[in-house]
Design an enzyme around this catalytic site. Structure first.
Site, PDB file in Angstrom:
ATOM      1  CG  HIS A 147      -2.329  62.629  76.079  1.00 30.38           C
ATOM      2  ND1 HIS A 147      -0.978  62.763  75.849  1.00 30.38           N
ATOM      3  CD2 HIS A 147      -2.449  61.545  76.888  1.00 30.38           C
ATOM      4  CE1 HIS A 147      -0.317  61.810  76.499  1.00 30.38           C
ATOM      5  NE2 HIS A 147      -1.189  61.050  77.134  1.00 30.38           N
TER       6      HIS A 147
ATOM      7  CG  ASP B 285      -0.024  66.776  75.610  1.00 29.29           C
ATOM      8  OD1 ASP B 285      -0.866  65.847  75.594  1.00 29.29           O
ATOM      9  OD2 ASP B 285       0.342  67.338  76.667  1.00 29.29           O
TER      10      ASP B 285
ATOM     11  CG  ASP C 250       2.166  58.760  77.498  1.00 29.66           C
ATOM     12  OD1 ASP C 250       0.998  59.166  77.387  1.00 29.66           O
ATOM     13  OD2 ASP C 250       2.905  59.080  78.456  1.00 29.66           O
TER      14      ASP C 250
ATOM     15  CD  GLU D 268      -2.189  63.105  80.332  1.00 26.35           C
ATOM     16  OE1 GLU D 268      -2.452  62.429  81.340  1.00 26.35           O
ATOM     17  OE2 GLU D 268      -1.037  63.162  79.851  1.00 26.35           O
ATOM     18  CD  GLU D 269       2.327  63.213  78.802  1.00 22.79           C
ATOM     19  OE1 GLU D 269       2.457  63.278  80.025  1.00 22.79           O
ATOM     20  OE2 GLU D 269       2.369  62.138  78.164  1.00 22.79           O
TER      21      GLU D 269
ATOM     22  CG  ASP E 139      -2.823  58.242  78.366  1.00 26.31           C
ATOM     23  OD1 ASP E 139      -1.752  57.921  77.808  1.00 26.31           O
ATOM     24  OD2 ASP E 139      -2.970  59.282  79.026  1.00 26.31           O
TER      25      ASP E 139
ATOM     26  CG  HIS F 177      33.807  85.750  98.236  1.00 23.59           C
ATOM     27  ND1 HIS F 177      34.389  84.860  99.098  1.00 23.59           N
ATOM     28  CD2 HIS F 177      34.717  86.006  97.262  1.00 23.59           C
ATOM     29  CE1 HIS F 177      35.615  84.576  98.671  1.00 23.59           C
ATOM     30  NE2 HIS F 177      35.847  85.271  97.549  1.00 23.59           N
TER      31      HIS F 177
ATOM     32  CB  THR G 134      34.322  80.170  96.300  1.00 15.66           C
ATOM     33  OG1 THR G 134      34.918  81.249  95.560  1.00 15.66           O
ATOM     34  CG2 THR G 134      35.261  78.971  96.263  1.00 15.66           C
TER      35      THR G 134
ATOM     36  CB  SER H 102      -2.228  61.555  87.433  1.00 19.05           C
ATOM     37  OG  SER H 102      -1.544  61.233  88.621  1.00 19.05           O
TER      38      SER H 102
ATOM     39  CG  HIS I  11       6.563  60.581  80.806  1.00 18.45           C
ATOM     40  ND1 HIS I  11       5.998  61.214  81.903  1.00 18.45           N
ATOM     41  CD2 HIS I  11       5.532  60.351  79.963  1.00 18.45           C
ATOM     42  CE1 HIS I  11       4.693  61.334  81.719  1.00 18.45           C
ATOM     43  NE2 HIS I  11       4.386  60.813  80.545  1.00 18.45           N
TER      44      HIS I  11
END
Ligand code: BES
Ligand code: ZN
Length: 468
Positions: free
Chosen positions: A95, A97, A128, A163-164, A190, A223, A325, A409, A437
């Site tokens: 891949h 990407d 990767d 792929e990613e 990969d 609130h 708040t 995966s 990543h």
């Protein structure tokens, strides 16, 4: 490195790889400068530029066909070298990407200005998966320029652009281009090696299912003084729901979740046990202080052979500086499961959705959106091509090749295996601590170099093995 078994015709090809070692890294650097972040709408043009860059490389390497494959999403790149119909055809998948770069301030050098330090190339996508795609492209270059003008087998390279982000349009590509992608063997680079210098064939991948979960309790934030204590709080509800998804032994509590999980055969348990796994090093690579997970399983068994349900992201209420708040109107979570044979993403998705809705407290609405899924893969290791791949890998790295699995995966793998019935080899050249990543992703340049040689041996040996 050549040895006695090396066919003489490979000497020139391998020598070319030695001679061009530095230039190959420069070529990879040029491609990695293209920020092909598939999840980012701002990078649509860069995705196309990345695919076109690769197609131009294929063309320069004398591909008989080199073309961008369009999809409703990001384009893929395709290259084909036709040598002789009597020879086997190898389909290589990768891949182009890459993942986003945040937190960018944690990079030691800019992610899209790849930089060499200590025998490693640092940058987003270097391992990767652009570096691993280039391992194949450079093996082809060596055959073309120093091995008689053609690779030793028919080759097809399909390099996906999504792929990613879950390979949404992959089925469409495979359906529309069935003939064009037909092959005897499939090779995917990969994945990572088990450790430094250990050639590792990956024979199992986990699948995945990914969800967006949204809890709604109010029309608007309200609130926390006027309403707090008297109306539901979706953030609290989400925390309660998430806390109920695992029991005290680390098992997922969703009814039916484990129904299709295959027990690990004793032989494979022993095989995993025999690998030189260093748990301390594994923990140190993330900074984690303890190994946790399902009771009754070792860390590698948990990572490779057991399913998970993880929280990938959480948000609700005030996230800015200082205080505000309010009782938030909504809360949301990104959840995903890693799946193992024979779990099915769609089936698991139904179980998860039903269970999350059942856990919703009074006054809180739960919405579950399935984002993407991919099925797990187990390789048919009795097929002779696995011995061939082991030998090729070991010839380049000078060490015995081990079988491993991965917890990650790659949806393509199971999809192509099911559609074609052909064996899929996962010959990866990453390292377990390569920061994929994450900030400071790196490619081991020795692996890049020896990876090219492994692939040269592999193509050459598959030629001798013949068609499947
Ligand atoms: N190269 C990885 C797959 C991988 C991960 C191999 C870990 C070995 C170890 C691949 O690019 C990837 O990250 N895939 C995604 C797929 C998902 C988005 C469908 C993954 O595993 O998260
Ligand atoms: Zn990848």
């Amino acid at each position: 490195m050549t040895d006695a078994r090396t066919a003489p015709h490979l000497d020139a090809v391998l020598a070319f790889v030695d001679r061009e070692r530095a230039r190959f890294v420069d070529d990879l650097t040029a491609w990695c400068r293209v920020p092909s972040i598939s999840s980012s709408p701002a990078h649509v043009g860069e995705m196309r530029r990345s695919a076109e860059f690769l197609v131009a490389q294929f063309r320069a390497l004398g591909a008989d066909e080199a073309t961008v494959i369009e999809t409703p999403g990001h384009p893929a790149a395709f290259g084909e070298w036709r040598v002789d119909p009597a020879l086997p055809t190898v389909l290589v998948y990768g891949h182009h990407d890459v993942q986003p770069v945040d937190p960018i301030e944690q990079w030691s050098s800019p992610p899209f200005e790849p930089t060499v330090r200590d025998g490693r190339l640092y940058g987003r996508g270097v391992v990767d998966d652009k570096g691993q795609v280039y391992i194949h492209a450079k093996a082809i270059e060596a055959f073309v320029k120093a091995g008689g003008g053609k690779p030793p087998v028919n080759l097809k390279l399909i390099v996906e652009g999504e792929e990613e982000i879950g390979s949404e349009h992959l089925d469409g590509i495979l359906r529309e281009h069935e003939e064009r992608l037909r092959a005897d063997y499939v090779v995917v680079s990969d994945t990572a090696m088990f450790g430094r210098g250990i050639p590792s064939l990956c024979v199992g991948l986990r699948g995945i299912a990914y969800w967006d979960v949204k809890l709604t309790a109010h029309k608007l934030d309200c609130h926390s003084g006027s309403f707090g204590g008297g109306v539901p709080n979706p953030a609290t509800a989400l925390a309660e729901i998430i806390a109920k998804l695992h029991d005290e032994r680390g098992h997922v509590t969703i009814p039916g979740f484990y129904d299709r999980v295959r027990a690990l055969p004793e032989s494979e348990r022993r095989e995993i046990e025999s690998l030189p796994f260093d748990e301390k090093e594994f923990l140190a690579s993330t900074g984690a202080r303890a190994a946790v997970g399902e009771q009754g399983f070792t860390t590698l068994e948990r990572l490779w052979t057991r399913p998970t349900l993880e929280v990938n992201g959480l948000s609700s209420g005030w996230q800015g500086p200082g205080s505000k708040t309010i009782v938030p109107a909504t809360a949301s979570a990104k959840l995903s499961s890693r799946l193992v044979p024979d779990q099915d993403p769609e089936e698991i998705s139904r179980l998860v959705e039903t269970h999350l809705k059942r856990l919703a407290p009074k006054g809180v609405e739960v919405e579950v959106t399935f984002l993407h899924g991919g099925r797990p893969y187990l390789a048919p290791t009795e097929h002779p091509v696995f011995d061939v791949a082991k030998r090729a890998f070991s010839r380049a790295f000078g060490r015995p090749t081990v079988f491993i699995r991965e917890g990650g995966s790659i949806p393509f793998v199971r999809t192509i295996a099911d559609r074609t019935g052909k064996p899929c080899l996962l010959m990866g050249f990453g390292q377990p601590d390569e920061n994929a990543h994450a900030p400071n992703e790196w490619l081991d340049l020795e692996n890049f170099h020896l990876g090219i040689k492994s692939v040269i041996y592999l193509y050459d040996e598959i030629r001798a093995l013949g068609r499947s």
